[in-house]
Design a protein around this motif. Structure first.
Motif, PDB file in Angstrom:
ATOM      1  N   VAL A 237     -29.969-132.866 -32.606  1.00 58.48           N
ATOM      2  CA  VAL A 237     -28.896-133.522 -33.361  1.00 58.48           C
ATOM      3  C   VAL A 237     -27.570-133.141 -32.709  1.00 58.48           C
ATOM      4  N   CYS A 238     -26.770-134.128 -32.419  1.00 59.76           N
ATOM      5  CA  CYS A 238     -25.416-133.940 -31.886  1.00 59.76           C
ATOM      6  C   CYS A 238     -25.413-133.032 -30.655  1.00 59.76           C
ATOM      7  N   ALA A 239     -26.324-133.277 -29.738  1.00 59.40           N
ATOM      8  CA  ALA A 239     -26.461-132.425 -28.559  1.00 59.40           C
ATOM      9  C   ALA A 239     -25.232-132.487 -27.666  1.00 59.40           C
ATOM     10  N   ASP A 240     -24.625-133.674 -27.551  1.00 64.95           N
ATOM     11  CA  ASP A 240     -23.452-133.777 -26.671  1.00 64.95           C
ATOM     12  C   ASP A 240     -22.285-132.948 -27.196  1.00 64.95           C
ATOM     13  N   LEU A 241     -22.058-132.959 -28.534  1.00 63.60           N
ATOM     14  CA  LEU A 241     -20.989-132.153 -29.120  1.00 63.60           C
ATOM     15  C   LEU A 241     -21.288-130.658 -28.970  1.00 63.60           C
ATOM     16  N   GLN A 242     -22.555-130.310 -29.126  1.00 62.12           N
ATOM     17  CA  GLN A 242     -22.933-128.898 -28.983  1.00 62.12           C
ATOM     18  C   GLN A 242     -22.623-128.415 -27.566  1.00 62.12           C
ATOM     19  N   THR A 243     -22.931-129.244 -26.566  1.00 64.33           N
ATOM     20  CA  THR A 243     -22.642-128.886 -25.174  1.00 64.33           C
ATOM     21  C   THR A 243     -21.139-128.724 -24.962  1.00 64.33           C
ATOM     22  N   LYS A 244     -20.347-129.661 -25.559  1.00 67.32           N
ATOM     23  CA  LYS A 244     -18.873-129.588 -25.407  1.00 67.32           C
ATOM     24  C   LYS A 244     -18.323-128.314 -26.054  1.00 67.32           C
ATOM     25  N   ILE A 245     -18.837-127.959 -27.220  1.00 65.34           N
ATOM     26  CA  ILE A 245     -18.363-126.750 -27.895  1.00 65.34           C
ATOM     27  C   ILE A 245     -18.670-125.520 -27.041  1.00 65.34           C
ATOM     28  N   LEU A 246     -19.875-125.447 -26.504  1.00 62.11           N
ATOM     29  CA  LEU A 246     -20.242-124.306 -25.670  1.00 62.11           C
ATOM     30  C   LEU A 246     -19.335-124.197 -24.444  1.00 62.11           C
ATOM     31  N   GLN A 247     -19.047-125.354 -23.839  1.00 64.89           N
ATOM     32  CA  GLN A 247     -18.138-125.335 -22.685  1.00 64.89           C
ATOM     33  C   GLN A 247     -16.752-124.857 -23.093  1.00 64.89           C
ATOM     34  N   CYS A 248     -16.291-125.354 -24.245  1.00 65.98           N
ATOM     35  CA  CYS A 248     -14.974-124.970 -24.732  1.00 65.98           C
ATOM     36  C   CYS A 248     -14.902-123.470 -24.980  1.00 65.98           C
ATOM     37  N   TYR A 249     -15.939-122.914 -25.614  1.00 65.70           N
ATOM     38  CA  TYR A 249     -15.936-121.473 -25.890  1.00 65.70           C
ATOM     39  C   TYR A 249     -15.965-120.660 -24.590  1.00 65.70           C
ATOM     40  N   ARG A 250     -16.676-121.139 -23.609  1.00 63.60           N
ATOM     41  CA  ARG A 250     -16.721-120.435 -22.334  1.00 63.60           C
ATOM     42  C   ARG A 250     -15.361-120.465 -21.621  1.00 63.60           C
ATOM     43  N   GLN A 251     -14.705-121.631 -21.742  1.00 66.92           N
ATOM     44  CA  GLN A 251     -13.406-121.762 -21.067  1.00 66.92           C
ATOM     45  C   GLN A 251     -12.295-121.016 -21.799  1.00 66.92           C
ATOM     46  N   ASN A 252     -12.425-120.947 -23.120  1.00 62.48           N
ATOM     47  CA  ASN A 252     -11.367-120.331 -23.929  1.00 62.48           C
ATOM     48  C   ASN A 252     -11.907-119.091 -24.638  1.00 62.48           C
ATOM     49  N   THR A 253     -12.319-118.138 -23.884  1.00 61.63           N
ATOM     50  CA  THR A 253     -12.910-116.947 -24.486  1.00 61.63           C
ATOM     51  C   THR A 253     -11.903-116.162 -25.319  1.00 61.63           C
ATOM     52  N   GLN A 254     -10.648-116.211 -24.968  1.00 71.26           N
ATOM     53  CA  GLN A 254      -9.626-115.469 -25.714  1.00 71.26           C
ATOM     54  C   GLN A 254      -9.009-116.306 -26.836  1.00 71.26           C
ATOM     55  N   GLN A 255      -9.126-117.620 -26.752  1.00 76.41           N
ATOM     56  CA  GLN A 255      -8.507-118.515 -27.747  1.00 76.41           C
ATOM     57  C   GLN A 255      -9.580-119.430 -28.337  1.00 76.41           C
ATOM     58  N   THR A 256     -10.495-118.891 -29.111  1.00 76.74           N
ATOM     59  CA  THR A 256     -11.613-119.663 -29.666  1.00 76.74           C
ATOM     60  C   THR A 256     -11.154-120.675 -30.706  1.00 76.74           C
ATOM     61  N   LEU A 257      -9.989-120.462 -31.322  1.00 77.23           N
ATOM     62  CA  LEU A 257      -9.499-121.414 -32.325  1.00 77.23           C
ATOM     63  C   LEU A 257      -9.135-122.753 -31.688  1.00 77.23           C
ATOM     64  N   SER A 258      -8.901-122.779 -30.427  1.00 75.82           N
ATOM     65  CA  SER A 258      -8.589-124.046 -29.764  1.00 75.82           C
ATOM     66  C   SER A 258      -9.808-124.966 -29.725  1.00 75.82           C
ATOM     67  N   CYS A 259     -11.002-124.423 -30.022  1.00 77.03           N
ATOM     68  CA  CYS A 259     -12.239-125.229 -30.053  1.00 77.03           C
ATOM     69  C   CYS A 259     -12.586-125.645 -31.480  1.00 77.03           C
ATOM     70  N   SER A 260     -11.706-125.364 -32.438  1.00 74.66           N
ATOM     71  CA  SER A 260     -12.036-125.649 -33.838  1.00 74.66           C
ATOM     72  C   SER A 260     -12.173-127.129 -34.116  1.00 74.66           C
ATOM     73  N   ALA A 261     -11.411-127.988 -33.431  1.00 76.95           N
ATOM     74  CA  ALA A 261     -11.518-129.436 -33.639  1.00 76.95           C
ATOM     75  C   ALA A 261     -12.912-129.908 -33.241  1.00 76.95           C
ATOM     76  N   LEU A 262     -13.421-129.414 -32.108  1.00 73.85           N
ATOM     77  CA  LEU A 262     -14.779-129.775 -31.665  1.00 73.85           C
ATOM     78  C   LEU A 262     -15.823-129.243 -32.649  1.00 73.85           C
ATOM     79  N   ALA A 263     -15.599-128.024 -33.140  1.00 77.35           N
ATOM     80  CA  ALA A 263     -16.542-127.443 -34.102  1.00 77.35           C
ATOM     81  C   ALA A 263     -16.570-128.272 -35.368  1.00 77.35           C
TER      82      ALA A 263
END
Length: 196
Positions: free
Chosen positions: A119-145
């Motif tokens: 379910v929603c595999a593409d969004l899950q992949t995007k969130i994981l990429q976002c968290y990897r790129q923004n390890t210090q600023q995880t709140l910037s991935c909240s819209a994707l979450a």
């Protein structure tokens, strides 16, 4: 005319010799009779002994024949029992296999196989990429979450509607487990990224 006259001394010697010869002959006759009697007894003992041995041998031969007959009878009995057991085992195996096959077919007919679609595999992949790129600023991935959570909830509703129209398919619990697993995966990723 010639006379055969024998002197009295000579006559006595002849008589003694004759008596001695007769005595020896009687002694020899007694000894011969005793020897014959002993020989006869020995022969009788030997005959009796050999008769007993023959009788024992016949008796043992009969016993052996009887044991052999019993062994052959038992062998035939056990072979028959073994054949029966093999036949029963074969029948039981056949029936068990048929029943197992029938039960497997009934289960397959009753329950359709669940096909897993993420379910929603593409969004899950995007969130994981976002968290990897923004390890210090995880709140910037909240819209994707948030989008991911909205997608998961929408998939739940679609699944519930499908289950209402197709009650024999029991997938709701599986999808709920998937969603909770997805949430747990996101939480784990967040914890990992916060540590680094």
């Amino acid at each position: 005319m010639a006379s055969w006259a024998v002197s009295p001394g000579r006559e006595k010697t002849l008589q003694d010799n004759c008596l001695s010869s007769l005595k020896q002959a009687r002694d020899l006759e007694r000894e011969r009779a005793a020897a014959n009697e002993q020989l006869t007894r020995a022969i009788l003992r030997e005959r009796i002994s050999s008769e007993e041995e023959r009788s024992k041998a016949k008796h043992l031969a009969r016993q052996l024949e009887e044991k052999d007959r019993l062994i052959r009878k038992q062998d035939a009995f056990y072979k028959e029992q073994l054949a029966r057991l093999e036949e029963r085992s074969s029948e039981f195996y056949k029936v068990t296999t048929e029943e197992y096959q029938k039960a497997a077919e009934e289960v397959e007919a009753k329950f359709k196989r669940y096909e897993y679609h993420p379910v929603c595999a593409d969004l899950q992949t995007k969130i994981l990429q976002c968290y990897r790129q923004n390890t210090q600023q995880t709140l910037s991935c909240s819209a994707l979450a948030s989008q991911y959570m909205h997608c998961v909830n929408h998939a739940k509703q679609v699944s519930l509607r499908r289950d209402i129209y197709h009650p024999q398919i029991q997938v709701e619990t599986v999808r709920e487990n998937e969603n909770s697993n997805s949430k747990m995966n996101i939480d784990r990723l967040l914890k990992r990224t916060r540590r680094t």
